[in-house]
Design a protein around this motif. Structure first.
Motif, short mmCIF file in Angstrom:
data_model
loop_
_atom_site.label_atom_id
_atom_site.label_comp_id
_atom_site.label_asym_id
_atom_site.label_seq_id
_atom_site.Cartn_x
_atom_site.Cartn_y
_atom_site.Cartn_z
N THR A 249 0.84 -1.21 0.00
CA THR A 249 0.00 0.00 0.00
C THR A 249 0.87 1.26 0.00
OG1 THR A 249 -0.18 -0.18 2.42
CG2 THR A 249 -1.98 -1.08 1.10
N ARG A 250 2.03 1.22 0.69
CA ARG A 250 2.93 2.38 0.70
C ARG A 250 3.51 2.61 -0.71
NH1 ARG A 250 6.27 0.75 4.19
NH2 ARG A 250 5.21 1.63 6.02
N TYR A 251 3.83 1.49 -1.38
CA TYR A 251 4.36 1.60 -2.74
C TYR A 251 3.30 2.19 -3.69
CZ TYR A 251 6.20 0.30 -7.31
OH TYR A 251 6.64 0.33 -8.62
N LEU A 252 2.06 1.69 -3.57
CA LEU A 252 0.98 2.20 -4.41
C LEU A 252 0.71 3.67 -4.15
CD1 LEU A 252 -1.57 -0.79 -4.22
CD2 LEU A 252 -0.22 -0.09 -6.20
N ALA A 253 0.76 4.05 -2.87
CA ALA A 253 0.51 5.45 -2.52
C ALA A 253 1.57 6.37 -3.12
CB ALA A 253 0.46 5.60 -1.01
N LEU A 254 2.81 5.86 -3.23
CA LEU A 254 3.91 6.69 -3.74
C LEU A 254 3.97 6.71 -5.27
CD1 LEU A 254 6.76 5.71 -1.24
CD2 LEU A 254 5.54 7.90 -1.38
N HIS A 255 3.70 5.55 -5.89
CA HIS A 255 3.94 5.44 -7.33
C HIS A 255 2.66 5.28 -8.18
CE1 HIS A 255 8.23 5.14 -6.50
NE2 HIS A 255 7.95 4.23 -5.56
N HIS A 256 1.59 4.80 -7.59
CA HIS A 256 0.35 4.60 -8.34
C HIS A 256 -0.83 5.06 -7.47
CE1 HIS A 256 2.45 2.36 -11.48
NE2 HIS A 256 3.08 1.71 -10.51
#
Length: 274
Positions: A249-256
């Motif tokens: 979820t942190r990756y999605l929030a940052l990149h997507h």
């Protein structure tokens, strides 16, 4: 005995209740009430079906009555399966009362209908194929609706019943529209659909083709529904696992960022982002 609901004074003023009063007074109780044992106290029962019949008996001073004990103690499940005064159920009750010795005159008086209407109800399924009758057994289809179905050949009756159930439409007008869209080859000998003013033969042919296409689409949906539903459940479970993972979820929030709200809608939960 614990009822599922209370019969109000307003209910006792309805035509339906008064008809049951007249029926029981004339020919007695044809259909026993249905109960189930209480899980906590086996000496007690819950009333599943027959609230109005029981209320009539109580008003008449009766202290006991024949009952059917249901082995299915889930009231919702039981009530979902039964139909209250559905057209075919009423037909079967009439046949049963006649078998028990009630005369047509007495039964017509009990149901507050004339002899001809009673005879129509008694012959309700004459000319209706068993498969169509099974599909409509718990539906509120008018007598005229069954008369319209009788103008169709068995295979068309089944198709029409399937469309009624799928569309959840059991009105006479809908039955007439199905009859109007029925090719002559699928009508019984001598039956002709009622002519509709302002509609040409070409338009009726178009209705027939559209009706056939709709039936095919309905069957395709029915055939694939189970597999599609399973796929969606599995996909939702997978997305739920993804959204539950903090790193993802942190990756999605940052990149997507645009994907995360949609995933949250699918899983009906908020993703954890720190």
């Amino acid at each position: 005995m614990a009822p599922l609901y209370v019969v109000t004074p307003q209910t006792k003023e309805t035509v339906k209740f008064k008809r049951i009063v007249a029926s029981i007074a004339e020919i007695g109780l044809v259909e026993p009430i249905v109960v189930t044992r209480d899980r906590q106290d086996p000496t007690q029962y819950t009333l599943l079906d027959g609230h109005l019949r029981l209320e009539v008996l109580k008003d008449q001073g009766a202290t006991e009555t024949p009952c059917i004990i249901s082995t299915d103690d889930e009231a919702f499940t039981y009530n979902k399966r039964i139909s209250r005064l559905a057209t075919i159920q009423e037909h079967k009750m009439i046949l049963r009362a006649l078998t028990l010795g009630a005369s047509e005159e007495r039964l017509a008086k009990a149901l507050n209908v004339n002899i001809k209407t009673l005879q129509d109800k008694r012959r309700l399924l004459d000319g209706i194929c068993p498969e169509a009758a099974e599909m409509l057994k718990d539906k509120q289809v008018a007598l005229t609706g069954f008369r319209i179905l009788k103008k169709m050949k068995p295979m068309r009756q089944i198709e029409a019943a399937q469309l009624m159930v799928t569309m959840n439409k059991y009105t006479v007008n809908y039955a007439q529209s199905l009859l109007a869209g029925t090719p002559e080859s699928q009508l019984v000998s001598g039956a002709t659909p009622k002519k509709i003013k302002g509609i040409s033969r070409q338009q009726l042919d178009l209705m027939e083709r559209e009706s056939a296409n709709l039936e095919r689409e309905v069957r395709l949906v029915e055939d694939s529904y189970g597999a599609d539903h399973l796929d969606l459940v599995l996909a939702r479970g997978y997305v739920t696992r993804l959204v539950s993972n903090e790193r993802i979820t942190r990756y999605l929030a940052l990149h997507h960022e645009e994907f995360l709200p949609e995933f949250e809608k699918i899983t009906e939960r908020e993703a954890f982002v720190s």
